[in-house]
Design a protein around this motif. Structure first.
Motif, PDB file in Angstrom:
ATOM      1  N   MET A   1       5.889   5.538  10.980  1.00 57.14           N
ATOM      2  CA  MET A   1       4.583   5.106  11.382  1.00 57.14           C
ATOM      3  C   MET A   1       3.508   5.662  10.459  1.00 57.14           C
ATOM      4  O   MET A   1       2.556   4.958  10.145  1.00 57.14           O
ATOM      5  N   VAL A   2       3.650   6.916  10.085  1.00 61.83           N
ATOM      6  CA  VAL A   2       2.646   7.516   9.204  1.00 61.83           C
ATOM      7  C   VAL A   2       2.623   6.776   7.875  1.00 61.83           C
ATOM      8  O   VAL A   2       1.549   6.454   7.351  1.00 61.83           O
ATOM      9  N   GLU A   3       3.778   6.463   7.339  1.00 64.09           N
ATOM     10  CA  GLU A   3       3.852   5.712   6.077  1.00 64.09           C
ATOM     11  C   GLU A   3       3.163   4.353   6.221  1.00 64.09           C
ATOM     12  O   GLU A   3       2.389   3.940   5.361  1.00 64.09           O
ATOM     13  N   LEU A   4       3.438   3.645   7.314  1.00 58.51           N
ATOM     14  CA  LEU A   4       2.786   2.351   7.541  1.00 58.51           C
ATOM     15  C   LEU A   4       1.278   2.502   7.722  1.00 58.51           C
ATOM     16  O   LEU A   4       0.501   1.682   7.242  1.00 58.51           O
ATOM     17  N   SER A   5       0.881   3.545   8.410  1.00 62.09           N
ATOM     18  CA  SER A   5      -0.554   3.784   8.604  1.00 62.09           C
ATOM     19  C   SER A   5      -1.246   4.044   7.272  1.00 62.09           C
ATOM     20  O   SER A   5      -2.325   3.523   7.010  1.00 62.09           O
ATOM     21  N   ASP A   6      -0.625   4.868   6.465  1.00 63.05           N
ATOM     22  CA  ASP A   6      -1.247   5.273   5.204  1.00 63.05           C
ATOM     23  C   ASP A   6      -1.164   4.203   4.122  1.00 63.05           C
ATOM     24  O   ASP A   6      -2.069   4.058   3.320  1.00 63.05           O
ATOM     25  N   GLY A   8       0.720   0.832   4.622  1.00 61.36           N
ATOM     26  CA  GLY A   8       1.252  -0.456   5.027  1.00 61.36           C
ATOM     27  C   GLY A   8       0.262  -1.388   5.674  1.00 61.36           C
ATOM     28  O   GLY A   8       0.635  -2.370   6.280  1.00 61.36           O
ATOM     29  N   ASP A   9      -1.017  -1.067   5.572  1.00 55.80           N
ATOM     30  CA  ASP A   9      -2.049  -1.940   6.132  1.00 55.80           C
ATOM     31  C   ASP A   9      -1.847  -2.155   7.628  1.00 55.80           C
ATOM     32  O   ASP A   9      -2.076  -3.241   8.156  1.00 55.80           O
ATOM     33  N   LEU A  10      -1.403  -1.117   8.308  1.00 53.71           N
ATOM     34  CA  LEU A  10      -1.091  -1.204   9.733  1.00 53.71           C
ATOM     35  C   LEU A  10      -2.313  -1.587  10.563  1.00 53.71           C
ATOM     36  O   LEU A  10      -2.208  -2.368  11.505  1.00 53.71           O
TER      37      LEU A  10
END
Length: 72
Positions: A1-6, A8-10
């Motif tokens: 989730m952190v990777e997507l937040s940072d 991945g344009d989450l």
């Protein structure tokens, strides 16, 4: 989730979901930088009192009332 937040344009993925949206957060997180942004994009904000990062543990009665109210 952190990777997507940072990376991945989450946030934009969340904002573009084709359904009503609510973002729940604990009162200890009321200074999150993106709250105004998501609210201005039609997301209902729900601040849970007496709570930090995990409303489901810190204040489940209020969390469930907020969810029920949102769904109704």
């Amino acid at each position: 989730m952190v990777e997507l937040s940072d990376h991945g344009d989450l946030m934009e993925k969340f904002l573009n979901l084709p359904c009503p949206k609510m973002f729940m957060y604990g009162e200890q997180n009321r200074t999150l930088s993106y709250l105004n942004h998501i609210e201005s994009n039609g997301v209902r904000l729900s601040e849970i009192p007496e709570c930090g990062h995990f409303p489901m543990y810190s204040n489940p009665p209020v969390m469930w009332r907020e969810i029920a109210d949102f769904l109704n």
